[in-house]
Design an enzyme around this catalytic site. Sequence first.
Site, PDB file in Angstrom:
ATOM      1  N   ARG A 183      54.046  91.772   6.598  1.00  0.00           N
ATOM      2  CA  ARG A 183      55.185  90.853   6.607  1.00  0.00           C
ATOM      3  C   ARG A 183      55.259  89.954   5.387  1.00  0.00           C
ATOM      4  NH1 ARG A 183      57.505  89.480  10.390  1.00  0.00           N
ATOM      5  NH2 ARG A 183      57.737  87.430   9.482  1.00  0.00           N
ATOM      6  N   CYS A 234      56.574  90.678  15.205  1.00  0.00           N
ATOM      7  CA  CYS A 234      55.242  91.259  15.383  1.00  0.00           C
ATOM      8  C   CYS A 234      54.734  90.777  16.740  1.00  0.00           C
ATOM      9  CB  CYS A 234      54.307  90.840  14.250  1.00  0.00           C
ATOM     10  SG  CYS A 234      53.855  89.124  14.358  1.00  0.00           S
ATOM     11  N   ARG A 271      59.142  85.845  14.370  1.00  0.00           N
ATOM     12  CA  ARG A 271      58.906  85.692  12.928  1.00  0.00           C
ATOM     13  C   ARG A 271      60.208  85.765  12.108  1.00  0.00           C
ATOM     14  NH1 ARG A 271      53.460  86.898  12.101  1.00  0.00           N
ATOM     15  NH2 ARG A 271      53.604  85.593  10.267  1.00  0.00           N
ATOM     16  N   LEU A 298      64.765  80.414   7.382  1.00  0.00           N
ATOM     17  CA  LEU A 298      64.490  79.247   6.521  1.00  0.00           C
ATOM     18  C   LEU A 298      64.164  79.685   5.095  1.00  0.00           C
ATOM     19  CD1 LEU A 298      62.428  77.050   9.012  1.00  0.00           C
ATOM     20  CD2 LEU A 298      64.891  77.002   8.520  1.00  0.00           C
ATOM     21  N   ASP A 323      45.775  79.895  13.368  1.00  0.00           N
ATOM     22  CA  ASP A 323      45.002  81.102  13.067  1.00  0.00           C
ATOM     23  C   ASP A 323      43.569  81.024  13.570  1.00  0.00           C
ATOM     24  OD1 ASP A 323      46.577  81.811   9.847  1.00  0.00           O
ATOM     25  OD2 ASP A 323      47.237  82.066  11.914  1.00  0.00           O
ATOM     26  N   ILE A 342      52.890  76.791  17.330  1.00  0.00           N
ATOM     27  CA  ILE A 342      53.461  77.414  16.128  1.00  0.00           C
ATOM     28  C   ILE A 342      54.166  78.722  16.456  1.00  0.00           C
ATOM     29  CG2 ILE A 342      52.953  78.297  13.813  1.00  0.00           C
ATOM     30  CD1 ILE A 342      52.374  75.306  14.067  1.00  0.00           C
TER      31      ILE A 342
HETATM   32  C1  EPZ Z   1      51.761  82.075   7.504  1.00  0.00           C
HETATM   33  O1  EPZ Z   1      52.733  82.865   8.167  1.00  0.00           O
HETATM   34  C2  EPZ Z   1      50.449  82.823   7.625  1.00  0.00           C
HETATM   35  N1  EPZ Z   1      50.537  84.110   6.948  1.00  0.00           N
HETATM   36  C3  EPZ Z   1      50.112  83.029   9.107  1.00  0.00           C
HETATM   37  O2  EPZ Z   1      48.847  83.679   9.182  1.00  0.00           O
HETATM   38  C4  EPZ Z   1      49.998  81.654   9.769  1.00  0.00           C
HETATM   39  O3  EPZ Z   1      49.723  81.817  11.135  1.00  0.00           O
HETATM   40  C5  EPZ Z   1      51.311  80.880   9.563  1.00  0.00           C
HETATM   41  O4  EPZ Z   1      51.626  80.794   8.157  1.00  0.00           O
HETATM   42  C6  EPZ Z   1      51.229  79.465  10.115  1.00  0.00           C
HETATM   43  O5  EPZ Z   1      50.186  78.771   9.470  1.00  0.00           O
HETATM   44  C7  EPZ Z   1      50.319  84.170   5.604  1.00  0.00           C
HETATM   45  O6  EPZ Z   1      50.071  83.154   4.948  1.00  0.00           O
HETATM   46  C8  EPZ Z   1      50.376  85.520   4.954  1.00  0.00           C
HETATM   47  P1  EPZ Z   1      55.421  80.069   9.061  1.00  0.00           P
HETATM   48  P2  EPZ Z   1      54.314  82.482   8.025  1.00  0.00           P
HETATM   49  O7  EPZ Z   1      56.631  80.394   8.253  1.00  0.00           O
HETATM   50  O8  EPZ Z   1      54.561  81.914   6.681  1.00  0.00           O
HETATM   51  C9  EPZ Z   1      58.945  79.694  12.198  1.00  0.00           C
HETATM   52  C10 EPZ Z   1      47.335  85.344   9.770  1.00  0.00           C
HETATM   53  O9  EPZ Z   1      46.793  85.598  10.854  1.00  0.00           O
HETATM   54  N2  EPZ Z   1      59.838  80.143  11.119  1.00  0.00           N
HETATM   55  O10 EPZ Z   1      54.601  78.864   8.670  1.00  0.00           O
HETATM   56  O11 EPZ Z   1      55.091  83.660   8.459  1.00  0.00           O
HETATM   57  C11 EPZ Z   1      57.986  80.797  12.633  1.00  0.00           C
HETATM   58  O12 EPZ Z   1      58.608  81.648  13.564  1.00  0.00           O
HETATM   59  C12 EPZ Z   1      48.803  84.996   9.740  1.00  0.00           C
HETATM   60  O13 EPZ Z   1      46.756  85.326   8.653  1.00  0.00           O
HETATM   61  C13 EPZ Z   1      61.213  80.123  11.343  1.00  0.00           C
HETATM   62  O14 EPZ Z   1      61.689  79.754  12.430  1.00  0.00           O
HETATM   63  O15 EPZ Z   1      54.438  81.334   9.122  1.00  0.00           O
HETATM   64  C14 EPZ Z   1      56.851  80.014  13.230  1.00  0.00           C
HETATM   65  O16 EPZ Z   1      57.203  79.661  14.559  1.00  0.00           O
HETATM   66  C15 EPZ Z   1      49.440  85.092  11.117  1.00  0.00           C
HETATM   67  N3  EPZ Z   1      62.047  80.535  10.360  1.00  0.00           N
HETATM   68  C16 EPZ Z   1      56.808  78.743  12.376  1.00  0.00           C
HETATM   69  O17 EPZ Z   1      58.066  78.672  11.712  1.00  0.00           O
HETATM   70  C17 EPZ Z   1      61.574  80.942   9.138  1.00  0.00           C
HETATM   71  O18 EPZ Z   1      62.395  81.275   8.269  1.00  0.00           O
HETATM   72  C18 EPZ Z   1      55.718  78.759  11.315  1.00  0.00           C
HETATM   73  O19 EPZ Z   1      55.850  79.968  10.596  1.00  0.00           O
HETATM   74  C19 EPZ Z   1      60.181  80.955   8.928  1.00  0.00           C
HETATM   75  C20 EPZ Z   1      59.337  80.543   9.929  1.00  0.00           C
END
Ligand code: EPZ
Length: 429
Positions: A102, A126, A131, A135, A316, A338
């Site tokens: 992703r 996933c 996901r 934003l 995580d 989260i």
């Molecule tokens: C990053 O994912 C990490 N992945 C994730 O680690 C981690 O769990 C997550 O950040 C939170 O810390 C990488 O760095 C590669 P987010 P990301 O955007 O960026 C919502 C692992 O196990 N959201 O911070 O995808 C989302 O649904 C992985 O290494 C929106 O609503 O996470 C979630 O509820 C798993 N709209 C929250 O924000 C968006 O456009 C946080 O997601 C984007 C996100």
Amino acid sequence: MDRIRISGGRKLSGTIPISGAKNAALPLMIASLLTDQTLILENVPALADVRQLRRILGNHGVDVMYAGKRPGETPHDGQTLHISAAQIVDTTAPYEMVSKMRASFWVIAPLLARMGEARVSMPGGCSIGTRPVDLLIMAMERLGAEIEIESGYVIARAKNGLKGGEIVFPKVTVGGTHTALMAATLAQGTTVIENAAREPEIGDVADCLNKMGARITGASTSRIVIEGVAKLSGARHSVLPDRIETGTYAMAVAMTGGDVLLEGARPELLQSALDLLQQAGVEITTTNHGIRVARNGAGLEPVAVTTAPFPGFPTDLQAQLMALMTRANGTSRITETIFENRFMHVQELARLGARIHLDGETATIEGVPRLKGAQVMATDLRASVSLVIAALAAEGETIVNRVYHLDRGFERLESKLANCGAAIERLSA
Ligand code: EPZ
């Protein structure tokens, strides 16, 4: 498919070398697209996700060369990658590649910033949640991009280049912050990102971008300011140690008992998790070689915690903490804020004898005197390692299936644990 067999009940003692952070290595590799010169990344972990991202970058015309062995190098040292995006030959990231990893969706930012266009497949959901990327799209629109969604692809255009702007995230998003940061480095004018993610991996990427000639201030705080520049150059950067791997192995030692040095670990990257482990009765000592974790004889105290963006307790590490708390002297509570579906490990832990009750986003874990080995199945990267942690303390033998999830985020997990006395081996199908 590979499986892992664990015979529980052994204490861990010795040293575990901590690898470079997966969640820094991936955006750092993507940042190579921002320049036509070579970016040298050191301490890159040997993970399936890194190999998959190499294939995706190759599809854009990026050369990724692994440096050869150097004098005195040990198997614990990370890999050094020379990445050169001299010429980007394709601005499309196809579904069959993006859906496998992703974070590769984030290539949309440097492709748009450097080439003025990008066509990237939506990554899809996933097992831990929907996901969405709304934003990330909002951030690029705030920098002047025209975005349309067609047949599952996000098509972004900025024929006259991106313009600096103000991006206010309604919720903290790591991917959104990485995307905004990379796009803004080559935008004309100043960009301000409000409510930015403060995860240490953001700061690591910003440090590297500044070495490449970007002008970023405030990374690792919730307000980041970027003065756009015309071009970025190559640089040399070493990936920071993996805080999630550190927390995972700390919880493994807490689970089995023993005394282990987590070599190269940096406590400030996961202080909230270390504080919680100390509350649970685990001995945590910072040394100039890393973090020493020990539990000898003392029982585990229950804890109550809610996951939150950095510097809060990381989502995580939620599954790993839940595995540990199955053996605490009392009832623990873990609230996941989260992701909307990050309790897939609960049913698998129950197969090992854990007593866990789910009520919405809160899991209540009643400590039990013993766990018993069984066949279990991994469902996502962090859930799979929580099953390993539980199996290390379960009586008898546990077989963890679908360990390809593990290989995405934990480098040489079996050998790191076996070197500290665990009875763990990989069974190739
Ligand atoms: C990053 O994912 C990490 N992945 C994730 O680690 C981690 O769990 C997550 O950040 C939170 O810390 C990488 O760095 C590669 P987010 P990301 O955007 O960026 C919502 C692992 O196990 N959201 O911070 O995808 C989302 O649904 C992985 O290494 C929106 O609503 O996470 C979630 O509820 C798993 N709209 C929250 O924000 C968006 O456009 C946080 O997601 C984007 C996100």
